[in-house]
Design a protein around this motif. Structure first.
Motif, PDB file in Angstrom:
ATOM      1  N   SER A 289       4.156  43.108  13.494  1.00  0.00           N
ATOM      2  CA  SER A 289       4.401  44.517  12.119  1.00  0.00           C
ATOM      3  C   SER A 289       2.870  45.549  12.592  1.00  0.00           C
ATOM      4  CB  SER A 289       3.757  43.610  11.144  1.00  0.00           C
ATOM      5  OG  SER A 289       2.303  43.159  10.709  1.00  0.00           O
ATOM      6  N   HIS A 290       2.665  45.158  13.860  1.00  0.00           N
ATOM      7  CA  HIS A 290       1.645  46.175  14.946  1.00  0.00           C
ATOM      8  C   HIS A 290       0.374  46.128  14.497  1.00  0.00           C
ATOM      9  CE1 HIS A 290       4.676  47.316  17.643  1.00  0.00           C
ATOM     10  NE2 HIS A 290       6.103  47.957  16.010  1.00  0.00           N
ATOM     11  N   GLU A 291      -0.529  45.078  13.788  1.00  0.00           N
ATOM     12  CA  GLU A 291      -1.033  45.226  13.314  1.00  0.00           C
ATOM     13  C   GLU A 291      -2.578  44.622  14.050  1.00  0.00           C
ATOM     14  OE1 GLU A 291      -0.948  43.346   9.231  1.00  0.00           O
ATOM     15  OE2 GLU A 291       0.308  44.992   8.517  1.00  0.00           O
ATOM     16  N   LEU A 292      -1.629  43.537  15.329  1.00  0.00           N
ATOM     17  CA  LEU A 292      -2.349  43.184  15.950  1.00  0.00           C
ATOM     18  C   LEU A 292      -2.581  43.400  17.206  1.00  0.00           C
ATOM     19  CD1 LEU A 292      -4.854  41.089  16.498  1.00  0.00           C
ATOM     20  CD2 LEU A 292      -3.052  38.967  16.220  1.00  0.00           C
ATOM     21  N   ASP A 293      -2.983  43.808  17.705  1.00  0.00           N
ATOM     22  CA  ASP A 293      -2.462  44.949  19.640  1.00  0.00           C
ATOM     23  C   ASP A 293      -2.124  43.480  20.721  1.00  0.00           C
ATOM     24  OD1 ASP A 293      -2.253  47.113  18.733  1.00  0.00           O
ATOM     25  OD2 ASP A 293      -4.045  47.722  18.821  1.00  0.00           O
ATOM     26  N   VAL A 294      -3.342  42.674  20.824  1.00  0.00           N
ATOM     27  CA  VAL A 294      -3.129  41.227  21.610  1.00  0.00           C
ATOM     28  C   VAL A 294      -3.152  40.334  20.843  1.00  0.00           C
ATOM     29  CG1 VAL A 294      -4.676  40.674  23.495  1.00  0.00           C
ATOM     30  CG2 VAL A 294      -4.930  43.350  22.865  1.00  0.00           C
ATOM     31  N   ILE A 295      -2.364  39.247  21.594  1.00  0.00           N
ATOM     32  CA  ILE A 295      -2.454  38.405  20.688  1.00  0.00           C
ATOM     33  C   ILE A 295      -2.628  36.658  21.520  1.00  0.00           C
ATOM     34  CG2 ILE A 295       0.129  37.201  21.758  1.00  0.00           C
ATOM     35  CD1 ILE A 295      -0.249  36.176  18.426  1.00  0.00           C
ATOM     36  N   HIS A 296      -3.598  35.958  21.131  1.00  0.00           N
ATOM     37  CA  HIS A 296      -3.815  34.617  22.715  1.00  0.00           C
ATOM     38  C   HIS A 296      -3.756  33.228  21.752  1.00  0.00           C
ATOM     39  CE1 HIS A 296      -7.843  34.103  20.788  1.00  0.00           C
ATOM     40  NE2 HIS A 296      -7.591  34.949  20.240  1.00  0.00           N
ATOM     41  N   ASP A 297      -4.123  32.486  22.652  1.00  0.00           N
ATOM     42  CA  ASP A 297      -4.038  31.360  21.575  1.00  0.00           C
ATOM     43  C   ASP A 297      -2.534  31.688  21.135  1.00  0.00           C
ATOM     44  OD1 ASP A 297      -4.691  28.609  21.051  1.00  0.00           O
ATOM     45  OD2 ASP A 297      -5.788  29.205  19.830  1.00  0.00           O
ATOM     46  N   CYS A 298      -1.120  31.552  21.117  1.00  0.00           N
ATOM     47  CA  CYS A 298      -0.356  31.420  20.659  1.00  0.00           C
ATOM     48  C   CYS A 298       0.737  30.480  20.998  1.00  0.00           C
ATOM     49  CB  CYS A 298       0.781  32.410  20.904  1.00  0.00           C
ATOM     50  SG  CYS A 298       2.336  33.204  19.507  1.00  0.00           S
ATOM     51  N   THR A 299       1.554  28.915  20.625  1.00  0.00           N
ATOM     52  CA  THR A 299       1.397  28.559  20.089  1.00  0.00           C
ATOM     53  C   THR A 299       3.161  28.963  20.978  1.00  0.00           C
ATOM     54  OG1 THR A 299       3.286  28.949  18.080  1.00  0.00           O
ATOM     55  CG2 THR A 299       1.373  27.746  17.782  1.00  0.00           C
ATOM     56  N   PRO A 300       3.443  28.163  21.678  1.00  0.00           N
ATOM     57  CA  PRO A 300       5.075  28.019  22.266  1.00  0.00           C
ATOM     58  C   PRO A 300       6.063  28.553  21.184  1.00  0.00           C
ATOM     59  CG  PRO A 300       4.372  26.303  22.882  1.00  0.00           C
ATOM     60  CD  PRO A 300       3.389  26.364  21.735  1.00  0.00           C
ATOM     61  N   GLU A 301       6.063  28.076  19.700  1.00  0.00           N
ATOM     62  CA  GLU A 301       6.728  28.625  19.333  1.00  0.00           C
ATOM     63  C   GLU A 301       6.833  29.736  18.797  1.00  0.00           C
ATOM     64  OE1 GLU A 301       6.767  24.280  18.759  1.00  0.00           O
ATOM     65  OE2 GLU A 301       5.290  26.024  18.868  1.00  0.00           O
ATOM     66  N   GLY A 302       5.664  30.337  18.788  1.00  0.00           N
ATOM     67  CA  GLY A 302       5.272  31.395  17.888  1.00  0.00           C
ATOM     68  C   GLY A 302       5.481  32.622  19.421  1.00  0.00           C
ATOM     69  N   ARG A 303       5.559  32.611  21.255  1.00  0.00           N
ATOM     70  CA  ARG A 303       5.805  33.198  21.308  1.00  0.00           C
ATOM     71  C   ARG A 303       6.796  33.260  22.046  1.00  0.00           C
ATOM     72  NH1 ARG A 303       6.201  37.560  23.865  1.00  0.00           N
ATOM     73  NH2 ARG A 303       6.652  37.239  25.831  1.00  0.00           N
ATOM     74  N   ILE A 304       7.918  32.456  21.279  1.00  0.00           N
ATOM     75  CA  ILE A 304       9.170  32.233  21.873  1.00  0.00           C
ATOM     76  C   ILE A 304      10.373  33.935  20.518  1.00  0.00           C
ATOM     77  CG2 ILE A 304      11.791  31.449  21.128  1.00  0.00           C
ATOM     78  CD1 ILE A 304      10.052  28.829  22.683  1.00  0.00           C
ATOM     79  N   THR A 305       9.158  33.673  19.825  1.00  0.00           N
ATOM     80  CA  THR A 305       9.724  34.724  18.140  1.00  0.00           C
ATOM     81  C   THR A 305       8.818  35.767  18.757  1.00  0.00           C
ATOM     82  OG1 THR A 305       9.288  32.556  16.855  1.00  0.00           O
ATOM     83  CG2 THR A 305       9.173  34.986  15.741  1.00  0.00           C
TER      84      THR A 305
END
Length: 93
Positions: free
Chosen positions: A19-35
């Motif tokens: 939703s463009h509320e977070l510009d940089v994401i880290h420590d993401c689960t593999p499922e989150g990255r796939i999504t």
């Protein structure tokens, strides 16, 4: 001033980035990255395929609190992000 924005667990960070509320994401689960890869074309990683980024969560990061004037503007946060030589940050860490 410490960062007061806590996007929460991985699933909430994925939703915030979509939703463009977070510009940089880290420590993401593999499922989150796939999504993110499948559903958010503006979310890109350092690498064109899995894992998308360095899998080490201890890498140095930059956080911007959106509660400060100026940093509440997406364009300003992107300008700062693009001004950072991320390769040098990775090498330094």
């Amino acid at each position: 001033m410490p960062c007061t924005f806590d996007p929460g667990p991985s699933d909430k960070r994925v939703i915030a980035q979509m939703s463009h509320e977070l510009d940089v994401i880290h420590d993401c689960t593999p499922e989150g990255r796939i999504t993110l890869a499948k559903q958010n074309p503006s979310s890109i990683g350092w690498f064109p395929s899995s894992p998308g980024a360095h899998p080490d969560p201890t890498l140095r990061l930059s956080f911007y609190t959106t509660k400060n004037p100026g940093l509440d503007k997406r364009e300003v946060r992107w300008a700062l992000t693009l001004a950072i030589d991320i390769a040098q940050v990775a090498l330094a860490s």
